[in-house]
Design a protein around this motif. Structure first.
Motif, PDB file in Angstrom:
ATOM      1  N   GLY A 334      28.319  12.917  25.849  1.00 47.33           N
ATOM      2  CA  GLY A 334      28.248  12.479  24.471  1.00 47.33           C
ATOM      3  C   GLY A 334      28.149  10.963  24.431  1.00 47.33           C
ATOM      4  N   ASN A 335      27.646  10.456  23.340  1.00 49.09           N
ATOM      5  CA  ASN A 335      27.477   9.017  23.211  1.00 49.09           C
ATOM      6  C   ASN A 335      28.854   8.365  23.094  1.00 49.09           C
ATOM      7  OD1 ASN A 335      26.563   6.464  22.784  1.00 49.09           O
ATOM      8  ND2 ASN A 335      25.764   6.842  20.726  1.00 49.09           N
ATOM      9  N   GLU A 336      29.345   7.807  24.227  1.00 53.35           N
ATOM     10  CA  GLU A 336      30.687   7.246  24.310  1.00 53.35           C
ATOM     11  C   GLU A 336      31.727   8.296  23.904  1.00 53.35           C
ATOM     12  OE1 GLU A 336      31.061   3.383  22.447  1.00 53.35           O
ATOM     13  OE2 GLU A 336      30.527   2.575  24.415  1.00 53.35           O
ATOM     14  N   TYR A 351      33.811  23.343  31.422  1.00 56.25           N
ATOM     15  CA  TYR A 351      34.902  22.372  31.413  1.00 56.25           C
ATOM     16  C   TYR A 351      34.487  21.140  30.601  1.00 56.25           C
ATOM     17  CZ  TYR A 351      39.247  20.367  33.111  1.00 56.25           C
ATOM     18  OH  TYR A 351      40.520  19.869  33.177  1.00 56.25           O
ATOM     19  N   THR A 352      35.478  20.522  29.975  1.00 58.39           N
ATOM     20  CA  THR A 352      35.275  19.272  29.250  1.00 58.39           C
ATOM     21  C   THR A 352      36.111  18.190  29.927  1.00 58.39           C
ATOM     22  OG1 THR A 352      34.835  20.384  27.150  1.00 58.39           O
ATOM     23  CG2 THR A 352      35.497  18.064  27.060  1.00 58.39           C
ATOM     24  N   TYR A 353      35.491  17.111  30.318  1.00 64.40           N
ATOM     25  CA  TYR A 353      36.150  16.004  31.020  1.00 64.40           C
ATOM     26  C   TYR A 353      36.392  14.875  30.027  1.00 64.40           C
ATOM     27  CZ  TYR A 353      34.403  18.530  35.084  1.00 64.40           C
ATOM     28  OH  TYR A 353      34.118  19.495  36.006  1.00 64.40           O
ATOM     29  N   ASP A 354      37.625  14.419  29.990  1.00 63.93           N
ATOM     30  CA  ASP A 354      37.976  13.379  29.034  1.00 63.93           C
ATOM     31  C   ASP A 354      39.087  12.523  29.620  1.00 63.93           C
ATOM     32  OD1 ASP A 354      37.963  11.879  26.769  1.00 63.93           O
ATOM     33  OD2 ASP A 354      38.889  13.375  25.466  1.00 63.93           O
ATOM     34  N   LYS A 355      39.151  11.296  29.158  1.00 65.20           N
ATOM     35  CA  LYS A 355      40.224  10.379  29.518  1.00 65.20           C
ATOM     36  C   LYS A 355      40.615   9.627  28.244  1.00 65.20           C
ATOM     37  CE  LYS A 355      41.370   9.094  33.192  1.00 65.20           C
ATOM     38  NZ  LYS A 355      42.504   9.429  34.105  1.00 65.20           N
ATOM     39  N   PRO A 356      41.877   9.290  28.092  1.00 63.12           N
ATOM     40  CA  PRO A 356      42.262   8.498  26.922  1.00 63.12           C
ATOM     41  C   PRO A 356      41.455   7.203  26.854  1.00 63.12           C
ATOM     42  CG  PRO A 356      44.203   9.327  28.060  1.00 63.12           C
ATOM     43  CD  PRO A 356      43.038   9.631  28.936  1.00 63.12           C
ATOM     44  N   ASN A 357      40.897   6.931  25.702  1.00 58.45           N
ATOM     45  CA  ASN A 357      40.101   5.717  25.465  1.00 58.45           C
ATOM     46  C   ASN A 357      38.849   5.644  26.336  1.00 58.45           C
ATOM     47  OD1 ASN A 357      42.130   4.721  23.627  1.00 58.45           O
ATOM     48  ND2 ASN A 357      43.323   4.099  25.426  1.00 58.45           N
ATOM     49  N   SER A 358      38.421   6.788  26.865  1.00 58.47           N
ATOM     50  CA  SER A 358      37.211   6.776  27.690  1.00 58.47           C
ATOM     51  C   SER A 358      35.974   6.656  26.820  1.00 58.47           C
ATOM     52  CB  SER A 358      37.133   8.056  28.532  1.00 58.47           C
ATOM     53  OG  SER A 358      37.008   9.182  27.691  1.00 58.47           O
ATOM     54  N   CYS A 359      34.933   6.089  27.395  1.00 62.56           N
ATOM     55  CA  CYS A 359      33.666   5.905  26.676  1.00 62.56           C
ATOM     56  C   CYS A 359      32.523   6.254  27.620  1.00 62.56           C
ATOM     57  CB  CYS A 359      33.520   4.467  26.194  1.00 62.56           C
ATOM     58  SG  CYS A 359      34.836   3.909  25.084  1.00 62.56           S
ATOM     59  N   PHE A 360      32.404   7.523  27.988  1.00 62.51           N
ATOM     60  CA  PHE A 360      31.408   7.921  28.975  1.00 62.51           C
ATOM     61  C   PHE A 360      29.999   7.795  28.402  1.00 62.51           C
ATOM     62  CE2 PHE A 360      34.999  10.872  30.319  1.00 62.51           C
ATOM     63  CZ  PHE A 360      35.463   9.988  31.263  1.00 62.51           C
ATOM     64  N   THR A 361      29.092   7.276  29.229  1.00 60.79           N
ATOM     65  CA  THR A 361      27.689   7.158  28.820  1.00 60.79           C
ATOM     66  C   THR A 361      26.726   7.730  29.848  1.00 60.79           C
ATOM     67  OG1 THR A 361      27.563   4.943  29.789  1.00 60.79           O
ATOM     68  CG2 THR A 361      28.107   5.085  27.442  1.00 60.79           C
ATOM     69  N   SER A 362      27.160   7.915  31.094  1.00 59.83           N
ATOM     70  CA  SER A 362      26.264   8.405  32.140  1.00 59.83           C
ATOM     71  C   SER A 362      27.071   9.089  33.227  1.00 59.83           C
ATOM     72  CB  SER A 362      25.434   7.259  32.734  1.00 59.83           C
ATOM     73  OG  SER A 362      26.280   6.257  33.268  1.00 59.83           O
ATOM     74  N   CYS A 363      26.395   9.895  34.025  1.00 54.28           N
ATOM     75  CA  CYS A 363      27.067  10.616  35.106  1.00 54.28           C
ATOM     76  C   CYS A 363      26.048  10.933  36.188  1.00 54.28           C
ATOM     77  CB  CYS A 363      27.737  11.889  34.598  1.00 54.28           C
ATOM     78  SG  CYS A 363      26.635  12.978  33.676  1.00 54.28           S
ATOM     79  N   ALA A 364      26.543  11.281  37.378  1.00 54.45           N
ATOM     80  CA  ALA A 364      25.650  11.566  38.509  1.00 54.45           C
ATOM     81  C   ALA A 364      26.358  12.477  39.497  1.00 54.45           C
ATOM     82  CB  ALA A 364      25.214  10.267  39.194  1.00 54.45           C
ATOM     83  N   GLY A 375      30.666   7.163  34.190  1.00 57.36           N
ATOM     84  CA  GLY A 375      30.959   5.772  33.878  1.00 57.36           C
ATOM     85  C   GLY A 375      30.638   5.482  32.433  1.00 57.36           C
ATOM     86  N   GLY A 376      31.137   4.345  31.943  1.00 57.72           N
ATOM     87  CA  GLY A 376      30.876   4.011  30.557  1.00 57.72           C
ATOM     88  C   GLY A 376      31.430   2.681  30.143  1.00 57.72           C
ATOM     89  N   GLY A 377      31.681   2.580  28.838  1.00 59.05           N
ATOM     90  CA  GLY A 377      32.062   1.310  28.249  1.00 59.05           C
ATOM     91  C   GLY A 377      33.500   0.918  28.487  1.00 59.05           C
ATOM     92  N   ASP A 378      34.321   1.817  29.063  1.00 62.39           N
ATOM     93  CA  ASP A 378      35.710   1.455  29.317  1.00 62.39           C
ATOM     94  C   ASP A 378      35.891   0.733  30.645  1.00 62.39           C
ATOM     95  OD1 ASP A 378      35.119   3.544  30.940  1.00 62.39           O
ATOM     96  OD2 ASP A 378      36.935   4.708  30.510  1.00 62.39           O
ATOM     97  N   ARG A 401      31.484  -3.433  32.586  1.00 57.16           N
ATOM     98  CA  ARG A 401      31.031  -2.276  31.821  1.00 57.16           C
ATOM     99  C   ARG A 401      29.910  -1.576  32.591  1.00 57.16           C
ATOM    100  NH1 ARG A 401      30.254  -0.341  26.591  1.00 57.16           N
ATOM    101  NH2 ARG A 401      28.246   0.714  26.336  1.00 57.16           N
ATOM    102  N   ILE A 402      29.919  -0.239  32.616  1.00 56.05           N
ATOM    103  CA  ILE A 402      28.918   0.551  33.335  1.00 56.05           C
ATOM    104  C   ILE A 402      27.926   1.109  32.322  1.00 56.05           C
ATOM    105  CG2 ILE A 402      28.514   2.468  34.905  1.00 56.05           C
ATOM    106  CD1 ILE A 402      30.217   0.170  36.045  1.00 56.05           C
ATOM    107  N   ASN A 403      26.675   0.743  32.475  1.00 61.18           N
ATOM    108  CA  ASN A 403      25.635   1.204  31.552  1.00 61.18           C
ATOM    109  C   ASN A 403      24.762   2.309  32.132  1.00 61.18           C
ATOM    110  OD1 ASN A 403      26.398  -0.810  29.658  1.00 61.18           O
ATOM    111  ND2 ASN A 403      25.253  -2.316  30.851  1.00 61.18           N
ATOM    112  N   ASP A 404      24.711   2.411  33.446  1.00 66.51           N
ATOM    113  CA  ASP A 404      23.908   3.426  34.119  1.00 66.51           C
ATOM    114  C   ASP A 404      24.524   3.737  35.470  1.00 66.51           C
ATOM    115  OD1 ASP A 404      21.645   4.628  32.933  1.00 66.51           O
ATOM    116  OD2 ASP A 404      20.657   2.693  32.882  1.00 66.51           O
ATOM    117  N   LEU A 405      24.249   4.928  35.981  1.00 69.81           N
ATOM    118  CA  LEU A 405      24.927   5.366  37.192  1.00 69.81           C
ATOM    119  C   LEU A 405      24.046   6.351  37.941  1.00 69.81           C
ATOM    120  CD1 LEU A 405      27.781   4.791  38.333  1.00 69.81           C
ATOM    121  CD2 LEU A 405      28.558   6.867  37.169  1.00 69.81           C
ATOM    122  N   ALA A 406      24.070   6.279  39.281  1.00 69.55           N
ATOM    123  CA  ALA A 406      23.332   7.233  40.114  1.00 69.55           C
ATOM    124  C   ALA A 406      23.985   7.314  41.487  1.00 69.55           C
ATOM    125  CB  ALA A 406      21.870   6.816  40.259  1.00 69.55           C
TER     126      ALA A 406
END
Length: 600
Positions: A334-336, A351-364, A375-378, A401-406
């Motif tokens: 999801g967007n952040e 499964y749903t992956y979440d962290k308090p105050n997390s802002c996920f934007t990409s995964c690999a 990774g994301g804005g946190d 800040r992580i904007n992209d990940l591979a």
């Protein structure tokens, strides 16, 4: 991790040889013997025939041309035809001395071999000694395997050692005397007594002797293959599944070998389509949208696409998707927001992956399919397993800040876009990092299938291709022509041997370049809004997909194919690169760090 890029050169015709005063065992070589430089490659007494030539440019010596044809005939099993050509032309493939030499080798007449070697041509002394060493080494090993230790010792003492070729190698041979027959095969990396090891000896000798004396094996086939390779690499439109090229005409593909026609328009999303990616097997396409959904499309028999599953559950726009290595699972970001793991066979969320105050934007994904990173804005990168356990984390005050990940295909490196302009390559095994700095902000990143190349889109309306395997940091190859100044635009590799670069654009068009020469091959119209993402089918080089702000996905194919009739509320698309990663979405860029062409 701290906070603050299939084409090889053609093989050389001859083995490169060093000076005799520096003769040492070659690592990984059974012989450990080398001869001297270029002088060792040609026998002094063999004159170069500057006589009759063939061909329109007069560059081919007739004698050489006839000899390699004779060799090709014999190797193909046409013994009578080869002999007839020798008879009619008066040109023999091998001199009588060379023929006798080959027969002596295969028959194991070792003393005769050394004698004949001196008659096949005037050789450099080091070449003669190196060849003699190979012959006598075979003689020595065969004596040992026959349990004739006394004879083997005599060969080593009175025949091999006086050559003065390689003292370390002589010592190694001496150590074999105490080996059992089975251990001898292993330690000497030898095939044992018989035709196989003797044939291999002939091939090794051929590496030492001048090609004018012993024509290299399969020479005609090699020359033809090199010519075809050159033609293929010069063909900017080469994009075929057929690996065999015709010899009847020079190879040249037409423009209609690349997909430039819209075959299908998919209209199941209710808002802007931000990302899409084909599965590794090319059978499915996943897309994500501002409408908070992702869709899995299936490629059916006629290469059209239809909806398989519509994935709902995100409360914010879905900005990213990633297929597992075996295509049985799909990650959506999801967007952040959160990361969700889906079963692609059932369409159910596992499964749903979440962290308090997390802002996920990409995964690999990692190549084992059991772990992934997000990774994301946190300013954190997390490694997860499939059960939701956090295995490792990279975070801290210096973490950007992580904007992209591979993750590279072999799982050895993690690549991320950080601080807008930095590409960070983290070695997961050695725990080391290196950074590539761009002058302008980066919006997206893709990694080639072999993990060697990085493709990055910049807000400066350029796409850069970096070779991250190079020992030195060369300047990147650049692709220009598309428009990108504010939004995230994604590009990818595609086609046969990934010979093309394709990208979306803010002018609603799709751009295709030739990967190696940078030539802009085509600009495709059809969308009515910014083209955000593209994906080339990894199995079908004649299919790619594009996603746009106009709420649609377009499936592109060859211009000579009929357009696909629209399925009832179904349609499809496909993609083809190993890792395609992108960070923020349009809203993310506008709200958090707007990109303008004059951004520093």
């Amino acid at each position: 991790m701290g906070g603050d890029n299939d084409v090889g050169q053609p093989p050389l015709k001859r083995q490169k040889l060093s000076k005799p005063s520096h003769i040492t065992p070659l690592e990984g070589s059974r012989t450990g013997v080398v001869a001297t430089g270029s002088a060792a490659l040609m026998a002094r007494s063999i004159p170069i025939n500057d006589g009759e030539t063939v061909g329109s440019h007069g560059q081919i010596r007739k004698v050489e041309f006839v000899r390699i044809i004779e060799q090709a005939l014999f190797s193909l099993g046409y013994q009578q035809a080869g002999a007839a050509l020798e008879e009619e032309s008066g040109i023999r493939l091998q001199s009588p001395a060379v023929q006798q030499f080959r027969e002596d080798i295969l028959a194991g007449r070792w003393n005769e071999c050394v004698t004949t070697l001196s008659r096949i041509g005037v050789l450099e002394e080091s070449t003669f000694k190196a060849a003699s060493f190979l012959i006598l080494q075979q003689k020595f090993l065969e004596s040992l395997q026959s349990s004739n230790t006394t004879a083997a010792l005599e060969i080593l003492r009175s025949e091999i050692t006086p050559l003065g070729v390689s003292t370390p190698k002589v010592h190694q041979l001496a150590s074999f005397i105490v080996c059992s027959p089975q251990d001898l095969l292993t330690k000497a990396q030898w095939k044992g007594v018989g035709q196989e090891s003797r044939q291999f000896l002939l091939e090794e000798l051929q590496q030492l002797l001048p090609p004018s004396i012993m024509v290299p094996e399969n020479r005609l086939e090699h020359l033809v293959e090199v010519a075809l390779k050159v033609q293929r690499e010069a063909c900017v439109y080469h994009n075929t599944l057929d690996d065999v090229l015709s010899l009847y005409a020079d190879h040249r593909c037409s423009r209609d070998q690349i997909p430039t026609q819209t075959l299908q328009v998919l209209e199941m999303h209710d808002d802007e389509v931000w990302f899409l990616q084909f599965s590794h097997d090319g059978r499915y396409l996943a897309s994500s949208s501002k409408d908070c959904t992702a869709i899995i499309w299936e490629v059916v028999e006629d290469d059209s696409l239809r909806v398989k599953f519509k994935l709902t559950g995100h409360s914010k726009p879905v900005s990213f998707v990633a297929w597992s290595p075996d295509d049985t699972m799909l990650l959506t970001c999801g967007n952040e927001e959160v990361v969700k793991l889906w079963d692609t066979a059932t369409g159910l969320c596992k499964y749903t992956y979440d962290k308090p105050n997390s802002c996920f934007t990409s995964c690999a994904w990692f190549p084992d399919g059991q772990r992934f990173v997000s990774g994301g804005g946190d300013k954190c990168i997390y490694m997860w397993d499939l059960e939701g356990h956090e295995l490792e984390a990279w975070k801290g005050a210096r973490m950007p800040r992580i904007n992209d990940l591979a993750i590279t295909t072999d799982g050895s490196h993690m690549v991320s876009i950080c601080d807008h302009k930095n590409i960070r390559i983290y070695n997961l095994e050695e725990k080391t990092e290196r950074v590539i700095e761009e002058e302008k902000p980066i919006t997206s990143l893709s990694v080639s299938k072999n993990g060697r190349y990085l493709l990055v889109n910049l807000v400066s309306q350029e796409i850069h291709l970096w070779d991250i395997s190079a020992a030195t940091r060369d300047l990147p190859k650049k692709y220009r022509g598309h428009r990108q100044g504010r939004y995230v635009i994604r590009s990818c590799f595609g086609g046969t041997d990934y010979a093309f670069i394709v990208s979306g654009s803010e002018d609603s068009q799709v751009y295709i370049w030739h990967r190696w020469n940078g030539e802009l091959l085509d600009v495709l119209s059809g969308h009515s809004g910014t083209v955000n993402s593209v994906s080339w089918n990894p199995v079908n080089p004649h299919m790619f997909a594009s996603a746009s702000d106009d709420h649609t996905i377009r499936i592109w194919g060859l211009s000579n194919r009929p357009k696909i009739k629209k399925h009832d509320e179904k349609a499809g698309s496909s993609n083809g690169i190993d890792h395609l990663v992108n960070g923020g979405t349009r809203d993310l860029l506008e709200n958090l760090r707007p990109f303008n062409s004059d951004t520093d």
